[in-house]
Design a protein around this motif. Structure first.
Motif, mmCIF file in Angstrom:
data_model
loop_
_atom_site.group_PDB
_atom_site.id
_atom_site.type_symbol
_atom_site.label_atom_id
_atom_site.label_comp_id
_atom_site.label_asym_id
_atom_site.label_seq_id
_atom_site.Cartn_x
_atom_site.Cartn_y
_atom_site.Cartn_z
ATOM 1 N N SER A 95 16.955 -29.536 31.558
ATOM 2 C CA SER A 95 15.559 -29.114 31.472
ATOM 3 C C SER A 95 14.803 -29.705 32.653
ATOM 4 O O SER A 95 15.071 -30.817 33.077
ATOM 5 C CB SER A 95 14.923 -29.572 30.159
ATOM 6 N N CYS A 96 13.870 -28.958 33.196
ATOM 7 C CA CYS A 96 13.100 -29.405 34.345
ATOM 8 C C CYS A 96 11.715 -29.842 33.890
ATOM 9 O O CYS A 96 11.160 -29.303 32.948
ATOM 10 C CB CYS A 96 12.981 -28.295 35.380
ATOM 11 N N ALA A 97 11.170 -30.796 34.569
ATOM 12 C CA ALA A 97 9.879 -31.364 34.208
ATOM 13 C C ALA A 97 8.740 -30.457 34.655
ATOM 14 O O ALA A 97 8.913 -29.542 35.457
ATOM 15 C CB ALA A 97 9.750 -32.735 34.841
ATOM 16 N N ALA A 98 7.573 -30.769 34.128
ATOM 17 C CA ALA A 98 6.364 -30.024 34.445
ATOM 18 C C ALA A 98 6.001 -30.166 35.924
ATOM 19 O O ALA A 98 6.413 -31.111 36.596
ATOM 20 C CB ALA A 98 5.221 -30.532 33.575
ATOM 21 N N LYS A 99 5.185 -29.232 36.393
ATOM 22 C CA LYS A 99 4.721 -29.261 37.774
ATOM 23 C C LYS A 99 3.872 -30.506 38.016
ATOM 24 O O LYS A 99 3.167 -30.966 37.118
ATOM 25 C CB LYS A 99 3.864 -28.026 38.063
ATOM 26 N N PRO A 100 3.905 -31.035 39.237
ATOM 27 C CA PRO A 100 3.108 -32.229 39.552
ATOM 28 C C PRO A 100 1.622 -32.044 39.271
ATOM 29 O O PRO A 100 0.952 -32.968 38.822
ATOM 30 C CB PRO A 100 3.353 -32.456 41.040
ATOM 31 N N GLU A 101 1.092 -30.824 39.522
ATOM 32 C CA GLU A 101 -0.334 -30.619 39.280
ATOM 33 C C GLU A 101 -0.680 -30.737 37.793
ATOM 34 O O GLU A 101 -1.740 -31.228 37.436
ATOM 35 C CB GLU A 101 -0.899 -29.354 39.828
ATOM 36 N N THR A 102 0.243 -30.296 36.930
ATOM 37 C CA THR A 102 0.020 -30.426 35.491
ATOM 38 C C THR A 102 0.038 -31.898 35.092
ATOM 39 O O THR A 102 -0.835 -32.362 34.352
ATOM 40 C CB THR A 102 1.078 -29.643 34.691
ATOM 41 N N VAL A 103 1.023 -32.632 35.598
ATOM 42 C CA VAL A 103 1.115 -34.067 35.294
ATOM 43 C C VAL A 103 -0.147 -34.787 35.776
ATOM 44 O O VAL A 103 -0.729 -35.603 35.052
ATOM 45 C CB VAL A 103 2.385 -34.692 35.917
ATOM 46 N N ASN A 104 -0.608 -34.467 36.990
ATOM 47 C CA ASN A 104 -1.801 -35.107 37.532
ATOM 48 C C ASN A 104 -3.034 -34.805 36.691
ATOM 49 O O ASN A 104 -3.860 -35.691 36.449
ATOM 50 C CB ASN A 104 -2.044 -34.681 38.981
ATOM 51 N N LYS A 105 -3.163 -33.572 36.229
ATOM 52 C CA LYS A 105 -4.310 -33.197 35.389
ATOM 53 C C LYS A 105 -4.247 -33.945 34.057
ATOM 54 O O LYS A 105 -5.278 -34.427 33.569
ATOM 55 C CB LYS A 105 -4.331 -31.677 35.168
ATOM 56 N N VAL A 106 -3.071 -34.055 33.472
ATOM 57 C CA VAL A 106 -2.913 -34.807 32.222
ATOM 58 C C VAL A 106 -3.277 -36.270 32.464
ATOM 59 O O VAL A 106 -3.979 -36.879 31.638
ATOM 60 C CB VAL A 106 -1.488 -34.671 31.644
ATOM 61 N N CYS A 107 -2.862 -36.829 33.590
ATOM 62 C CA CYS A 107 -3.220 -38.216 33.922
ATOM 63 C C CYS A 107 -4.732 -38.387 33.967
ATOM 64 O O CYS A 107 -5.276 -39.372 33.445
ATOM 65 C CB CYS A 107 -2.607 -38.636 35.259
ATOM 66 N N GLU A 108 -5.432 -37.434 34.590
ATOM 67 C CA GLU A 108 -6.891 -37.490 34.674
ATOM 68 C C GLU A 108 -7.524 -37.460 33.281
ATOM 69 O O GLU A 108 -8.446 -38.229 32.994
ATOM 70 C CB GLU A 108 -7.431 -36.299 35.475
ATOM 71 N N ILE A 109 -7.019 -36.578 32.423
ATOM 72 C CA ILE A 109 -7.565 -36.442 31.074
ATOM 73 C C ILE A 109 -7.320 -37.712 30.268
ATOM 74 O O ILE A 109 -8.211 -38.204 29.570
ATOM 75 C CB ILE A 109 -6.989 -35.195 30.384
ATOM 76 N N VAL A 110 -6.118 -38.261 30.375
ATOM 77 C CA VAL A 110 -5.787 -39.500 29.667
ATOM 78 C C VAL A 110 -6.686 -40.631 30.158
ATOM 79 O O VAL A 110 -7.247 -41.386 29.357
ATOM 80 C CB VAL A 110 -4.295 -39.853 29.832
ATOM 81 N N ARG A 111 -6.842 -40.735 31.466
ATOM 82 C CA ARG A 111 -7.684 -41.782 32.055
ATOM 83 C C ARG A 111 -9.116 -41.662 31.532
ATOM 84 O O ARG A 111 -9.749 -42.658 31.152
ATOM 85 C CB ARG A 111 -7.644 -41.674 33.574
ATOM 86 N N LYS A 112 -9.618 -40.424 31.476
ATOM 87 C CA LYS A 112 -10.989 -40.181 31.010
ATOM 88 C C LYS A 112 -11.123 -40.499 29.516
ATOM 89 O O LYS A 112 -12.053 -41.196 29.108
ATOM 90 C CB LYS A 112 -11.374 -38.721 31.271
ATOM 91 N N GLN A 113 -10.191 -40.000 28.695
ATOM 92 C CA GLN A 113 -10.268 -40.202 27.247
ATOM 93 C C GLN A 113 -10.169 -41.675 26.866
ATOM 94 O O GLN A 113 -10.778 -42.105 25.895
ATOM 95 C CB GLN A 113 -9.176 -39.414 26.525
ATOM 96 N N LEU A 114 -9.397 -42.437 27.624
ATOM 97 C CA LEU A 114 -9.207 -43.858 27.316
ATOM 98 C C LEU A 114 -10.174 -44.746 28.099
ATOM 99 O O LEU A 114 -10.094 -45.970 28.012
ATOM 100 C CB LEU A 114 -7.758 -44.275 27.594
ATOM 101 N N ALA A 115 -11.087 -44.116 28.871
ATOM 102 C CA ALA A 115 -12.080 -44.831 29.673
ATOM 103 C C ALA A 115 -11.410 -45.863 30.583
ATOM 104 O O ALA A 115 -11.872 -47.001 30.714
ATOM 105 C CB ALA A 115 -13.135 -45.487 28.784
#
Length: 136
Positions: A51-71
């Motif tokens: 199985s191949c991992a998600a695109k880097p842009e998707t991972v980066n967007k998830v990182c941004e959302i996690v960073r924002k949600q967890l302040a």
């Protein structure tokens, strides 16, 4: 022949597991991560699932959302391998992260799927699967 650099190979079997990074793979290009899981069927036979991992842009967007949600501070280290619990997320934080992902990507996450998400990479992989099935 192309080779895969900066990749992660995960080998998992019933008896052992290990990770190997930056392993060259012939004939594969533009892949960020590949997982191999082997299951012993009978002595001497192995079955592999790739199985191949998600695109880097998707991972980066998830990182941004996690960073924002967890302040978390902008300069905090959040990567695909980051575990929500290690970043300080409790179960309510995880629910809020999933809700943020649903809103950002226009998806709906089933409760069972949401419970299986423990890392940023898990979330990014799930998002791409949901988007792919939605658009199909």
């Amino acid at each position: 022949m192309a080779s895969l650099t900066g990749a992660s190979l995960n080998f998992t079997s019933l008896s052992s597991s290990f990770n190997r990074t930056q392993a060259p793979l012939r004939g594969i290009s533009n892949v960020n991560s590949v997982s191999f899981q082997s299951i012993r069927m009978r002595p001497g036979s192995l079955r592999f699932r790739v199985s191949c991992a998600a695109k880097p842009e998707t991972v980066n967007k998830v990182c941004e959302i996690v960073r924002k949600q967890l302040a978390l501070p902008e300069d905090s280290s959040v990567t695909g391998e980051s575990k929500f619990a290690a970043l300080g997320a409790d179960s309510l934080d995880t629910v809020e992260i999933v809700m943020g992902l649903e809103e950002e990507f226009g998806i709906s996450v089933e409760e069972e799927s949401a419970q299986s998400i423990t890392t940023v990479q898990d979330a990014a992989d799930m998002i791409e699967k949901l988007i792919k099935s939605r658009d199909a």
